[in-house]
Design an enzyme around this catalytic site. Structure first.
Site, short mmCIF file in Angstrom:
data_model
loop_
_atom_site.label_atom_id
_atom_site.label_comp_id
_atom_site.label_asym_id
_atom_site.label_seq_id
_atom_site.Cartn_x
_atom_site.Cartn_y
_atom_site.Cartn_z
N GLY A 52 -6.20 7.88 8.43
CA GLY A 52 -7.57 8.90 8.08
C GLY A 52 -6.38 10.60 8.16
N ARG A 91 0.71 -1.64 -0.14
CA ARG A 91 0.02 -0.04 0.43
C ARG A 91 0.60 1.45 0.23
NH1 ARG A 91 -4.92 -0.09 2.19
NH2 ARG A 91 -4.58 1.21 3.97
N TRP A 148 1.23 6.49 5.70
CA TRP A 148 1.57 7.46 4.41
C TRP A 148 1.70 8.95 4.64
CZ3 TRP A 148 3.40 6.99 -0.01
CH2 TRP A 148 2.87 7.94 -1.06
N HIS A 200 -9.89 20.46 -39.82
CA HIS A 200 -9.02 20.67 -40.55
C HIS A 200 -7.96 20.21 -41.05
CE1 HIS A 200 -9.73 24.78 -39.86
NE2 HIS A 200 -10.19 24.17 -38.55
#
Ligand code: M6R
Length: 610
Positions: free
Chosen positions: A102, A27, A75, A506
């Site tokens: 969280g 993770r 993290w 174009h």
């Protein structure tokens, strides 16, 4: 993304916790730690970096002894990766120890309130307030103290809590961040993810938002935050270890596509103040005076982040009325850019380590520009070298194809544009409020789109043999078309090109013949009729049109071959939603073609060489 594991039973907890954390390594994390109760004290070992560094530290200090413990891989969001910021965290007395996944939205006010009551804080983490709140409320009943603490928290959390006051239990609680309780025999577990405890049990309870759990070695009680008992069915896991890492999804990319509602919500957490009509970007120090001195903005990035930058240009120019140029980093560094102290350079990089992007940052800084980075990785090179940093809180992105990083970059750019516009005075209070309200609805609307997954899968399977695909759009839809086309070619190896729809005649229209697939984005209200004409041009030449339009669009149903509806929002915000079906379309096309989706050929997740 952070990981939690907790154990109570008769075995030595520490080796089991470390093993559980290793199973969550995929993770991504930047530090790790464990806390174990030895019968007298709670001993913690924490270390910045990989679990091998934690292992080395344990080798030196000795393995903490005891049969009750919690562990965590972090993290970083609030506070840089460091030994001290690594979880677990404790209160002043060391009696209460917590791990948390969280973001605690109101941690600053809680910290001030607790400091005023005499609590001392040792870390920069939002999580630390949880331990101090429990200390504050503890009056002989841990579960009661936890309930009182939970009533104070805003934001998202999965929590694991132990205390030497009541060492016969672990308490867990969940809101907007996953948490499970694992059922053993004479032992029980908590974890953020199934792989952490898979070697020990396959029978689990999955907690829902607003639920807490009290585990002893032979009992698991689940209740809501008010204390009412909740009866739950046991969920038996029959996934193998590899599918469990992917949360049951076949690939990380699909998992990450599905994580977008949460990633969007997290990225906006605590940053949009609807009542005050204010944007609160804590790590951005740009004042009103600074904004008045900025005469232009350069956005510099690579790949998907560059595509986010193009959307950023539209948004910032519209809301803050500052001219914006967007550059591919590998071009910017060699083009002798006209940059000085009045230029704000916005560097966008999911990884924060892309070599070209980093070189462009240094080039701009050398020329005197002020650097603001938008990145997903705390402590990355880009974050360290920029003056201001706006973090996307998407959690680690593992699949090479970028998905949740892109959508969180878009909402970050929008919040930044709002902040600049408010400070510059180019945005009325009403308009700012309107945009903020719609931003807040995006996570739920992203969920709605994901519910249409089967239909998109069916379309992708039907057309999976296609070899050339065109994506067309105007304005913001053109920018999203570029990202849709990159996604498709990157993982399915189908040749795909994005064109500004007005450019078709174009040149490119020469390639549109019978059966050529064209994915047309028509979500921009004021460009809708122009897009309709372009789609008619394609249909007249036999092209197959898959149209992405706002829901309830009847007119397009009569023209396009297939319709993908996008929930109603402001045209400015549709890119955040429109890209999701394109990600799914790319994913299911690649799956039908048997491609190696998470690791496409010749590509790397982080391009750290020029
Ligand atoms: O980490 P970065 O955002 O700096 O990476 C930039 C690109 O390499 C990246 O977005 C790449 O284009 C993705 N694989 C696209 O899905």
């Amino acid at each position: 993304m952070c990981g939690i594991v907790g154990y109570i039973g008769a075995k030595e907890a520490a080796p089991l916790l470390i093993d559980g954390l290793k199973r969550l390594e995929y993770r991504g994390y930047d530090s790790a730690g464990i806390a174990v109760f030895d019968g007298k004290d709670i001993n913690m070992v924490k270390a910045k970096g990989k679990l091998s560094i934690l292992d080395e530290r344990i080798d030196k200090q000795g393995m903490p002894k005891g049969a009750l413990g919690i562990g965590h891989t972090r993290w970083a969001t609030h506070g840089k990766p460091s030994d001290i910021n690594a979880h677990p965290h404790n209160d002043c007395s060391g009696d209460f120890v917590v791990v948390h996944n969280g973001i605690i939205e109101n941690y600053k006010e809680l910290r001030e309130m607790l400091k005023a009551k005499g609590h001392t804080f040792n870390t920069e983490c939002d999580t630390e307030v949880v331990a101090h709140l429990i200390e504050e409320y503890y009056d002989g009943d841990l579960a009661e103290a936890v309930k009182k603490m939970l009533a104070e928290l805003r934001g998202s959390f999965a929590l694991g809590i132990i205390s030497k006051k009541e060492p016969d239990k672990i308490i867990g609680a969940r809101k907007d961040s996953p948490l499970i309780a694992g059922i053993g025999s004479g032992e029980n577990f908590i974890a953020s993810d199934i792989p952490a405890i898979l070697p020990h049990t396959r029978d689990i309870y999955i907690l829902e938002d607003g639920e807490m759990v009290v585990l002893t070695d032979n009992k698991i009680d689940i209740m809501n935050f008010q204390g009412d008992r909740v009866e739950k069915k046991v969920f038996h896991v029959d996934w193998d270890a590899v599918s469990a890492e992917k949360g049951g999804y076949p690939h990380f990319m699909l998992k990450e596509i599905h994580e977008q509602p949460k990633a969007l919500k997290d990225t906006m957490t605590g940053r949009i103040d609807i009542n005050g009509v204010r944007i609160k970007l804590d790590d951005i120090t740009i004042t009103r005076e600074d904004v008045s001195r900025i005469d232009k903005i350069n956005i510099v990035a690579c790949g998907t982040a560059y595509h986010a930058g193009i959307i950023g240009k539209y948004t910032i120019e519209r809301l803050a009325r500052i001219p914006v140029e967007v550059d591919i980093a590998s071009e910017y560094r060699y083009r002798d850019p006209m940059v000085d102290k009045n230029t704000l350079v916005i560097i966008i990089s999911q990884s924060g380590e892309t070599a070209d992007t980093l070189a462009a940052l240094r080039e701009a800084r050398k020329r005197g520009a002020r650097i603001l980075a938008i990145t997903n990785v705390v402590g990355s090179s880009v974050a360290r070298e920029a003056r201001d940093v706006l973090y996307t809180w998407a959690g680690p992105e593992i699949a090479v194809a970028s998905t949740k990083a892109y959508t969180t970059q878009l909402v970050s750019l929008c919040m930044l544009a709002l902040d600049l516009g408010i400070k510059k005075g180019t945005l009325s209070r009403e308009e700012a409020l309107e945009i903020m309200k719609h931003l807040k609805q995006l996570p739920a609307q992203a969920e709605t789109i994901l519910k249409n997954e089967e239909e998109i899968k069916r379309l992708a399977e039907k057309y999976s043999a296609w070899e050339d695909v065109f994506f067309i759009g105007r304005g913001l839809d053109y920018a999203v078309a570029m990202e849709g086309s990159l996604k498709l070619k990157e993982i399915s190896y189908v040749h795909a090109e994005a064109y500004a729809a007005g450019e078709l005649k174009h040149g490119t229209l020469a390639l549109v013949v019978d059966g050529v697939p064209v994915i047309a984005l028509a979500t921009q209200d004021f460009l809708y009729e122009k897009m309709m004409s372009n789609i008619e041009e394609v249909k007249a030449r036999g092209g197959i049109v898959i149209a992405l339009v706002k829901e309830n669009d009847k007119a397009m149903t009569n023209i396009a071959d297939h319709i993908i509806p996008i929930p109603q929002t402001l045209s400015l915000l549709t890119p955040v939603l429109t890209v999701i079906p394109l990600q799914l379309l790319a994913y299911y096309t690649a799956a039908a073609r048997g491609c190696d989706i998470d690791k496409p050929r010749n590509l790397a997740k982080s391009v750290t060489v020029e």
